[in-house]
Design an enzyme around this catalytic site. Structure first.
Site, short mmCIF file in Angstrom:
data_model
loop_
_atom_site.label_atom_id
_atom_site.label_comp_id
_atom_site.label_asym_id
_atom_site.label_seq_id
_atom_site.Cartn_x
_atom_site.Cartn_y
_atom_site.Cartn_z
N GLU A 92 58.05 89.06 40.59
CA GLU A 92 59.49 89.06 40.37
C GLU A 92 59.89 90.12 39.35
O GLU A 92 59.16 90.38 38.41
CB GLU A 92 59.90 87.66 39.88
CG GLU A 92 59.54 86.61 40.91
CD GLU A 92 59.78 85.18 40.48
OE1 GLU A 92 59.95 84.34 41.36
OE2 GLU A 92 59.80 84.89 39.28
N CYS A 105 63.64 94.32 34.20
CA CYS A 105 62.56 93.57 33.57
C CYS A 105 61.43 93.48 34.59
O CYS A 105 61.61 92.89 35.66
CB CYS A 105 63.13 92.19 33.22
SG CYS A 105 61.94 91.06 32.58
N CYS A 112 49.62 84.78 34.31
CA CYS A 112 49.26 85.20 32.96
C CYS A 112 48.21 84.23 32.46
O CYS A 112 48.28 83.03 32.74
CB CYS A 112 50.49 85.15 32.06
SG CYS A 112 50.15 85.61 30.34
N CYS A 116 50.65 80.18 26.96
CA CYS A 116 51.66 79.70 26.01
C CYS A 116 52.30 78.43 26.59
O CYS A 116 52.66 78.39 27.77
CB CYS A 116 52.72 80.77 25.76
SG CYS A 116 52.00 82.30 25.15
N CYS A 119 55.84 78.31 28.41
CA CYS A 119 56.15 79.36 29.39
C CYS A 119 55.73 78.98 30.80
O CYS A 119 54.59 78.57 31.04
CB CYS A 119 55.46 80.65 28.97
SG CYS A 119 55.62 81.99 30.15
N CYS A 334 64.09 84.07 30.77
CA CYS A 334 62.78 84.11 30.11
C CYS A 334 61.96 82.87 30.41
O CYS A 334 62.45 81.76 30.32
CB CYS A 334 62.97 84.12 28.60
SG CYS A 334 63.72 85.59 28.02
N1 SAH Z 1 53.67 88.18 27.97
C1 SAH Z 1 54.64 88.96 27.29
C2 SAH Z 1 55.71 89.43 28.22
C3 SAH Z 1 56.51 88.32 28.86
S1 SAH Z 1 57.98 88.24 28.02
C4 SAH Z 1 55.19 88.20 26.13
O1 SAH Z 1 54.96 86.99 26.03
O2 SAH Z 1 55.81 88.82 25.27
C5 SAH Z 1 58.45 86.64 28.25
C6 SAH Z 1 59.36 86.28 27.08
O3 SAH Z 1 59.97 85.05 27.40
C7 SAH Z 1 58.59 86.07 25.79
O4 SAH Z 1 59.29 86.61 24.71
C8 SAH Z 1 58.51 84.56 25.66
O5 SAH Z 1 58.43 84.17 24.31
C9 SAH Z 1 59.79 84.13 26.35
N2 SAH Z 1 59.70 82.82 26.95
C10 SAH Z 1 58.65 82.29 27.60
N3 SAH Z 1 58.93 81.04 28.01
C11 SAH Z 1 60.19 80.78 27.61
C12 SAH Z 1 61.04 79.67 27.74
N4 SAH Z 1 60.65 78.55 28.36
N5 SAH Z 1 62.28 79.73 27.22
C13 SAH Z 1 62.70 80.87 26.61
N6 SAH Z 1 61.95 81.96 26.47
C14 SAH Z 1 60.69 81.92 26.94
FE1 SF4 Z 2 51.99 84.94 29.17
FE2 SF4 Z 2 54.24 83.55 29.06
FE3 SF4 Z 2 52.72 83.70 26.91
FE4 SF4 Z 2 54.04 85.87 27.73
S1 SF4 Z 2 54.95 83.97 26.98
S2 SF4 Z 2 51.89 85.75 27.09
S3 SF4 Z 2 53.99 85.57 29.94
S4 SF4 Z 2 52.13 82.74 28.86
#
Ligand code: SAH
Ligand code: SF4
Length: 346
Positions: A92, A105, A112, A116, A119, A334
């Protein structure tokens, strides 16, 4: 096949010479034409007008897209694009009408492996890395199939870009080639969970620096390790060491992402510790309200809690930007990029 989206101009010129025995008087206009127009109709190209055989050959040899757009969903002015790759996996990308120009984006991996907990992409695990062409292809398709004037590229879609750094660096080289897609380095932002070896490598990248965003999301090691398993091997002090060594473009800053989660990282002392951690760095902090992932127990902050946290940071002289949740209804915000590759909802 000549995989043009995988190559910079110079790499393309070499491959072109080897394959067709022709120099840059032909390969340069071909590269420029394809990258700038998205077309392989070479009869329009004057340097090929006397060589219809070669023009025809090129039309069949050039592999343009490593995937095809299978879905396009909009929510207001945010558009989510789903690309199906050759092996049937979906990735996506999201078009965001930010600043004056459009931002794309992009995804860097299918899934991944950083895990986290907040996420959605993290819940998928890693299916595979994207190739440079698959990364560049997202920009190419948005520009040439959708006709959107993409000027900024942020690596904030699916995946951890620094966990696929060879291909991400190659993609950056292709995206910024002035004879091709010509996106300025200062308009590219790589967002990372905080992999210091990758940050250090990106810091030494030849030429102008790209912007770096770090998903910090917590003020202390205790909280961060709970949210982001990577923090157990790369704690915040080590991360700060790498951030301090990262080169900034003129008038630029490090971007810090902070996902605010109710009752987890939203207290006054969290704001103070965060401000202290950031004090010696030039940063812009994006404060993102947590977007609940299906099956996750946490809640987003109330509007009041969000504003309060924002005010605490401002009072501590942190440059904070509010970030709304554009695209929430189409799962383009995000942490919502998950695709259909694995059942996340069922
Ligand atoms: N893996 C990289 C690039 C992905 S960016 C990274 O983590 O930076 C994805 C962004 O979305 C990150 O800044 C993460 O903190 C944010 N994100 C992930 N899950 C989210 C959620 N449930 N609500 C809001 N932001 C979220
Ligand atoms: Fe991976 Fe999501 Fe963590 Fe970014 S925020 S490193 S996409 S698990």
């Amino acid at each position: 096949m000549l995989k043009i989206l995988d190559t910079t101009h110079d790499q393309f010129a070499d491959a072109f010479r080897r394959r067709y025995g022709k120099g840059t008087h032909i390969s340069t206009p071909v590269y420029r034409h394809v990258m700038k127009t998205g077309k392989t109709a070479f009869h329009e190209l004057s340097v090929l007008s006397g060589q219809p055989e070669l023009a025809r050959q090129l039309e069949t040899d050039l592999l343009l897209s490593p995937g095809r757009l299978v879905k396009r969903v909009s929510d207001g002015d945010v558009v989510k694009l789903v690309t199906r790759l050759a092996d049937d996996l979906d990735i996506e990308s999201v078009v965001l009408p930010m600043f004056r120009r459009h931002t794309l984006c992009v995804s860097s991996q299918v899934g991944c492996r950083m895990g986290c907990r907040f996420c959605r992409t993290g819940k998928m695990g890693l299916l595979r890395n994207l190739t440079a062409a698959e990364i560049v292809g997202q920009v190419f398709a948005a520009r040439h199939q959708l006709g959107v004037d993409i000027r900024n590229v942020v690596f904030m879609g699916m995946g951890e870009p620094l966990d696929n750094l060879d291909n991400v660096i190659q993609a950056i080289r292709v995206l910024t080639d002035q004879r091709g897609l010509d996106i300025a380095r200062r308009y590219i932002t790589v967002s990372t969970v905080g992999l210091t070896a990758g940050i250090d490598r990106l810091a030494r990248l030849d030429g102008a620096p790209v912007n770096l965003a770090v998903s910090l999301n917590a003020p202390t090691d205790d909280i961060r390790s709970r949210l982001m398993p990577i923090n157990r091997s790369i704690p915040m002090a080590a991360l700060r060491g790498s951030l301090l060594g990262y080169p900034l473009a003129r008038k630029s800053a490090l971007f810090i992402e902070y996902v605010l989660i109710q009752g987890i990282n939203d207290r006054r002392e969290h704001a103070s510790a965060l401000a202290q951690y950031l004090a010696s760095m030039t940063v812009k902090l994006n404060l993102i309200p947590y977007n609940p992932a299906p099956g996750c127990e946490w809640q987003p902050p109330s509007a009041h809690a969000y504003e309060r946290f924002h005010a605490w940071l401002v009072a501590k002289n942190v440059f904070v930007r509010r970030r709304g949740e554009k695209g929430g209804r189409i799962m383009a915000a995000c942490g919502q990029l998950g695709g259909k590759n694995k059942s996340l909802d069922g």
